[in-house]
Scaffold this motif. Structure first.
Motif, PDB file in Angstrom:
ATOM      1  N   PHE A  41       0.507  -0.975  -0.608  1.00 38.81           N
ATOM      2  CA  PHE A  41      -0.309  -0.238  -0.078  1.00 38.81           C
ATOM      3  C   PHE A  41       0.938   1.187   0.046  1.00 38.81           C
ATOM      4  N   ALA A  42       1.832   1.373   0.970  1.00 34.43           N
ATOM      5  CA  ALA A  42       3.079   2.259   0.723  1.00 34.43           C
ATOM      6  C   ALA A  42       3.587   2.769  -1.284  1.00 34.43           C
ATOM      7  N   TRP A  43       3.599   1.342  -1.685  1.00 30.79           N
ATOM      8  CA  TRP A  43       4.193   1.865  -3.142  1.00 30.79           C
ATOM      9  C   TRP A  43       2.755   2.154  -4.000  1.00 30.79           C
ATOM     10  N   VAL A  44       1.717   2.054  -3.134  1.00 32.25           N
ATOM     11  CA  VAL A  44       0.940   2.822  -4.081  1.00 32.25           C
ATOM     12  C   VAL A  44       0.737   4.051  -4.415  1.00 32.25           C
ATOM     13  N   ILE A  45       1.106   4.963  -2.814  1.00 30.76           N
ATOM     14  CA  ILE A  45       1.074   5.914  -2.500  1.00 30.76           C
ATOM     15  C   ILE A  45       2.081   6.431  -3.050  1.00 30.76           C
ATOM     16  N   LEU A  46       3.359   6.225  -3.373  1.00 29.28           N
ATOM     17  CA  LEU A  46       4.928   6.435  -3.377  1.00 29.28           C
ATOM     18  C   LEU A  46       4.768   6.680  -5.224  1.00 29.28           C
ATOM     19  N   ALA A  47       3.792   5.296  -5.517  1.00 29.87           N
ATOM     20  CA  ALA A  47       3.830   5.591  -6.773  1.00 29.87           C
ATOM     21  C   ALA A  47       3.416   6.702  -7.611  1.00 29.87           C
ATOM     22  N   SER A  48       1.796   7.404  -7.201  1.00 30.43           N
ATOM     23  CA  SER A  48       1.276   8.162  -7.158  1.00 30.43           C
ATOM     24  C   SER A  48       2.287   9.430  -6.978  1.00 30.43           C
ATOM     25  N   ALA A  49       2.893   9.206  -6.419  1.00 29.60           N
ATOM     26  CA  ALA A  49       3.972  10.684  -5.915  1.00 29.60           C
ATOM     27  C   ALA A  49       4.596  11.009  -7.518  1.00 29.60           C
ATOM     28  N   LEU A  50       5.078   9.672  -7.575  1.00 29.70           N
ATOM     29  CA  LEU A  50       6.154  10.021  -7.974  1.00 29.70           C
ATOM     30  C   LEU A  50       5.847  10.297 -10.657  1.00 29.70           C
ATOM     31  N   LEU A  51       4.605   9.594  -9.798  1.00 25.14           N
ATOM     32  CA  LEU A  51       3.931  10.428 -11.663  1.00 25.14           C
ATOM     33  C   LEU A  51       3.425  11.368 -11.536  1.00 25.14           C
ATOM     34  N   ALA A  52       2.999  11.989 -10.543  1.00 28.35           N
ATOM     35  CA  ALA A  52       2.592  13.147 -10.392  1.00 28.35           C
ATOM     36  C   ALA A  52       4.144  14.084 -10.653  1.00 28.35           C
ATOM     37  N   ILE A  53       4.991  13.657  -9.981  1.00 28.31           N
ATOM     38  CA  ILE A  53       6.789  14.436 -10.294  1.00 28.31           C
ATOM     39  C   ILE A  53       6.797  14.381 -11.632  1.00 28.31           C
TER      40      ILE A  53
END
Length: 72
Positions: free
Chosen positions: A53-65
């Motif tokens: 689940f932490a990777w879901v949030i982190l991946a979303s942040a990376l995609l936004a960046i």
């Protein structure tokens, strides 16, 4: 090489560097043997679940960046 071609080549190089950030979620979840464990638990959830689940949030942040960097 014309200045226009040089600018495009630099843009591609910069773009490819930002896209490399998108490999992090893949590599972080690619080897379940590393995170397939029950401890440490967080709020009663085994490590296996909250890590993903932490990777879901982190991946979303990376995609936004990456999106914002490539948009310009």
């Amino acid at each position: 090489m014309t200045p226009e071609q040089k600018g495009k080549a630099e843009s591609r190089t910069r773009r490819s560097r930002w896209v490399l950030l998108l490999l992090l979620p893949y590599l972080g979840l690619c080897f379940p043997i590393v995170y397939a464990q029950s401890t440490p638990a967080l709020w009663g959830f085994p490590f296996f679940y909250w890590y993903q689940f932490a990777w879901v949030i982190l991946a979303s942040a990376l995609l936004a960046i990456v999106y914002r960097k490539l948009k310009t």
